[in-house]
Design a protein around this motif. Structure first.
Motif, short mmCIF file in Angstrom:
data_model
loop_
_atom_site.label_atom_id
_atom_site.label_comp_id
_atom_site.label_asym_id
_atom_site.label_seq_id
_atom_site.Cartn_x
_atom_site.Cartn_y
_atom_site.Cartn_z
N SER B 242 43.06 39.87 26.44
CA SER B 242 42.70 38.61 27.09
C SER B 242 41.18 38.54 27.33
O SER B 242 40.53 39.57 27.49
CB SER B 242 43.44 38.46 28.42
OG SER B 242 43.44 39.67 29.13
N LYS B 243 40.69 37.34 27.33
CA LYS B 243 39.26 37.16 27.61
C LYS B 243 38.99 37.23 29.12
O LYS B 243 37.95 37.69 29.55
CB LYS B 243 38.79 35.80 27.08
CG LYS B 243 38.55 35.79 25.57
CD LYS B 243 37.96 34.46 25.17
CE LYS B 243 37.64 34.47 23.69
NZ LYS B 243 37.16 33.15 23.24
N VAL B 244 39.97 36.72 29.87
CA VAL B 244 39.86 36.76 31.33
C VAL B 244 41.17 37.33 31.87
O VAL B 244 42.25 36.86 31.52
CB VAL B 244 39.66 35.34 31.91
CG1 VAL B 244 39.55 35.40 33.43
CG2 VAL B 244 38.42 34.69 31.32
N VAL B 245 41.07 38.35 32.71
CA VAL B 245 42.28 38.97 33.26
C VAL B 245 42.77 38.13 34.45
O VAL B 245 42.11 38.05 35.48
CB VAL B 245 42.00 40.42 33.71
CG1 VAL B 245 43.22 41.01 34.41
CG2 VAL B 245 41.62 41.28 32.51
N LEU B 246 43.93 37.52 34.25
CA LEU B 246 44.54 36.73 35.34
C LEU B 246 45.82 37.39 35.83
O LEU B 246 46.59 36.80 36.58
CB LEU B 246 44.86 35.31 34.83
CG LEU B 246 43.66 34.44 34.45
CD1 LEU B 246 44.12 33.13 33.82
CD2 LEU B 246 42.79 34.16 35.65
N ASN B 247 46.05 38.63 35.38
CA ASN B 247 47.29 39.33 35.72
C ASN B 247 47.44 39.53 37.23
O ASN B 247 46.49 39.97 37.90
CB ASN B 247 47.30 40.69 35.01
CG ASN B 247 48.65 41.33 35.02
OD1 ASN B 247 49.19 41.61 36.08
ND2 ASN B 247 49.22 41.54 33.85
N HIS B 248 48.63 39.23 37.75
CA HIS B 248 48.85 39.33 39.20
C HIS B 248 48.83 40.76 39.70
O HIS B 248 48.84 41.02 40.90
CB HIS B 248 50.18 38.66 39.57
CG HIS B 248 51.40 39.36 39.04
ND1 HIS B 248 52.22 40.11 39.83
CD2 HIS B 248 51.90 39.44 37.78
CE1 HIS B 248 53.20 40.62 39.09
NE2 HIS B 248 53.03 40.22 37.84
N GLN B 249 48.81 41.73 38.78
CA GLN B 249 48.83 43.13 39.21
C GLN B 249 47.44 43.77 39.25
O GLN B 249 47.30 44.91 39.70
CB GLN B 249 49.73 43.93 38.28
CG GLN B 249 51.21 43.54 38.38
CD GLN B 249 52.07 44.67 38.88
OE1 GLN B 249 51.82 45.82 38.59
NE2 GLN B 249 53.10 44.35 39.65
N CYS B 250 46.42 43.05 38.80
CA CYS B 250 45.07 43.64 38.77
C CYS B 250 44.61 43.99 40.19
O CYS B 250 44.73 43.19 41.11
CB CYS B 250 44.07 42.66 38.15
SG CYS B 250 42.38 43.30 38.14
N ILE B 251 44.09 45.24 40.35
CA ILE B 251 43.65 45.68 41.68
C ILE B 251 42.11 45.80 41.74
O ILE B 251 41.57 46.44 42.64
CB ILE B 251 44.32 47.02 42.07
CG1 ILE B 251 44.06 48.10 41.01
CG2 ILE B 251 45.81 46.82 42.30
CD1 ILE B 251 44.50 49.49 41.44
N THR B 252 41.44 45.23 40.77
CA THR B 252 39.96 45.18 40.75
C THR B 252 39.33 46.57 40.97
O THR B 252 38.33 46.70 41.67
CB THR B 252 39.42 44.18 41.79
OG1 THR B 252 40.28 43.02 41.81
CG2 THR B 252 38.03 43.70 41.46
N CYS B 253 39.92 47.57 40.36
CA CYS B 253 39.39 48.93 40.51
C CYS B 253 38.17 49.15 39.61
O CYS B 253 37.46 50.14 39.76
CB CYS B 253 40.47 49.95 40.19
SG CYS B 253 41.13 49.84 38.52
N LEU B 254 37.96 48.25 38.65
CA LEU B 254 36.84 48.28 37.70
C LEU B 254 36.93 49.42 36.69
O LEU B 254 35.95 49.69 35.99
CB LEU B 254 35.49 48.32 38.45
CG LEU B 254 35.22 47.24 39.49
CD1 LEU B 254 33.77 47.33 39.98
CD2 LEU B 254 35.48 45.86 38.95
N GLU B 255 38.06 50.11 36.62
CA GLU B 255 38.21 51.22 35.68
C GLU B 255 38.06 50.76 34.23
O GLU B 255 37.67 51.52 33.36
CB GLU B 255 39.57 51.91 35.86
CG GLU B 255 39.71 52.70 37.15
CD GLU B 255 38.86 53.96 37.19
OE1 GLU B 255 38.53 54.49 36.11
OE2 GLU B 255 38.50 54.39 38.30
N CYS B 256 38.40 49.50 33.96
CA CYS B 256 38.36 49.00 32.58
C CYS B 256 36.96 48.55 32.16
O CYS B 256 36.71 48.31 30.98
CB CYS B 256 39.32 47.82 32.44
SG CYS B 256 38.94 46.44 33.56
N THR B 257 36.04 48.42 33.11
CA THR B 257 34.77 47.75 32.81
C THR B 257 33.78 48.62 32.03
O THR B 257 33.98 49.81 31.84
CB THR B 257 34.08 47.31 34.13
OG1 THR B 257 33.79 48.49 34.87
CG2 THR B 257 34.96 46.39 34.94
N SER B 258 32.70 47.98 31.62
CA SER B 258 31.66 48.69 30.87
C SER B 258 30.93 49.71 31.74
O SER B 258 30.19 50.54 31.22
CB SER B 258 30.65 47.67 30.31
OG SER B 258 31.29 46.84 29.38
#
Lengths: 164, 277
Positions: B242-258
């Motif tokens: 996805s281009k923008v994560v809209l998943n209701h389970q995202c916990i904004t931990c930033l583990e996926c980020t650059s």
């Protein structure tokens, strides 16, 4: 606009603790009960303090202040020494009777105080099925003449003699 | 680059440890206060007073009668509003950065990751998992309904968060201890099992991911489709799809980020579209 981890971390801490600090200053941050029960909102008893809202943290003094039940009667009803009765909290009844109430499914705790106070000030209240009150409490209610036949019958099966 | 990634991960860990320790100390302070011992400068608030979910479950009673559910205090409402504000800005950041129960599951999960390597956090078949993720909304509906009907903090009898910080106390129900135990053991196999499948507060906050201002965004033009973001996501979200994560389970931990998993600079970020600084 991009938010980096360090900025997010700082923002989270600032928003949470800043919010707590701000609400503390304006008096909204209360972590303890105000010890003022809700009032019955409708019907015949509208505007009267609701015994159902008595919390475990209420002391006998809080109950006396809110419901006009004397501390002496509360102490005698629940077998609490008069010297410690003013500061005695409802939730402490369970510990007080822990070794005495051996039958399963019987509780003398905060709900017993709610029940006693409701009967004392003649406000309808339905206790939990497991709630019992001491026979000493029933005697006080009888002396006050606040019990009807139905309540007396109910209390015959929901009171315990703890003096034995 | 490696040093930068390490410090980005450390900042979240520091916040998590700080909050966990603070809640543990306040609980200890409350317990000691009852025995007459006072720890200076430390609050003696009850755990219920410091839980924003208490505010959520109290809302019905608060609106209809102006009172709070038993054991819940005004501070819970304040925290509820603060966390809603954070959620509207950053999504489930409370779950990923603040919640001590989420943190302890994550820390135990590190043992599971060492034992099971890539199999870790992939034990539940995807076909079943995608339906189980909605279970927590059922729990949320039950908690709100039961609390509204009884006026009591019904959830406390099964709440692993309350059990975690009061496990020695007679106030904790056996069911809550059992659920806490199952959650912590489950965390060895599945990352944050309570958060994923059962947490009613996570369910409530997860809805904020749909409307939050700062979202996890993936730059399609620089993405090399290595799927490192997917592998690192503790909540098994397919960030790469996805281009923008809209998943209701995202916990904004930033583990996926650059800053962390993504090997390409400025490709997966927590950002707001169209605003440059």
């Amino acid at each position: 606009m991009r938010i980096r981890a360090n900025v997010l971390g700082i923002l989270v801490v600032i928003v949470i603790f800043g919010g707590i600090a701000m609400t503390s200053v304006i008096g909204l941050w209360n972590t303890t009960n105000t010890k003022v029960p809700a009032q019955i909102s409708s019907g015949k008893y509208a505007g009267v303090s609701d015994p159902a809202d008595i919390r475990g943290s209420y002391s006998f003094t809080d109950i006396n202040r809110n419901f006009d039940v004397s501390i002496e009667d509360l102490a005698a009803a629940f077998g609490v020494e008069e010297s410690i009765a003013p500061g005695f909290k409802c939730k402490d009844l369970e510990a007080l009777y822990a070794g005495m109430v051996e039958e399963e499914g019987i509780e003398i705790g905060t709900d017993a105080v709610r029940f006693f106070v409701a009967l004392y000030i003649e406000i309808p209240y339905t206790p939990a099925e497991s709630t019992f009150i001491p026979t000493s409490a029933v005697e006080i209610l009888k002396e006050k003449g606040v019990l009807d036949d139905e309540q007396l019958t109910y209390l015959e099966s929901h009171s315990l003699d703890l003096s034995k | 680059m490696v040093a930068k990634k390490s410090s980005a991960r450390k900042i979240r860990l520091v916040v998590q440890i700080f909050i966990f320790a603070l809640i543990a100390l306040i609980t200890l302070s409350k317990t000691l206060e009852e025995t007459g011992i006072i720890i200076p400068f430390l609050s003696t608030a009850s755990l219920h007073a410091l839980c924003p979910f208490g505010g959520v479950v109290s809302l019905y009673q608060y609106i209809t009668t102006g009172t709070l559910v038993q054991k819940v205090h005004e501070s819970s409402l304040v925290l509820m509003y603060i966390v809603i504000l954070l959620t509207l800005a950053f999504g489930g950041v409370f779950c990923g950065w603040v919640c001590p129960l989420g943190s302890i599951q994550e820390w135990i999960g590190k043992i599971g990751r060492k034992i099971f390597k890539r199999k870790y956090n992939n034990f539940v078949p995807a076909g079943i998992d995608k339906y189980l993720r909605y279970l927590r909304y059922g729990v949320l509906a039950w908690v709100i309904y039961a609390t509204a009907v009884t006026g009591k903090l019904i959830f406390v009898d099964v709440d692993p968060y309350f059990a975690l910080f009061n496990f020695w106390s007679s106030e904790v129900a056996v069911a809550a201890l059992v659920i806490l135990g199952l959650t912590l053991v489950g965390a060895i196999f599945v990352e944050r099992p309570w958060c994923k499948y059962f947490c009613p507060y996570g369910a409530f906050l997860g809805l904020g991911n749909l409307i939050r201002v700062f979202k996890i965004r993936r730059n399609n033009s620089t993405c090399i489709s290595c799927k490192a973001c997917d592998r690192e996501c503790p909540m098994n979200i397919k960030v790469s799809e996805s281009k923008v994560v809209l998943n209701h389970q995202c916990i904004t931990c930033l583990e996926c980020t650059s800053e962390l998993a993504c090997p390409v600079d400025n490709t997966v970020n927590l950002s707001v579209k169209g605003v440059k600084m």
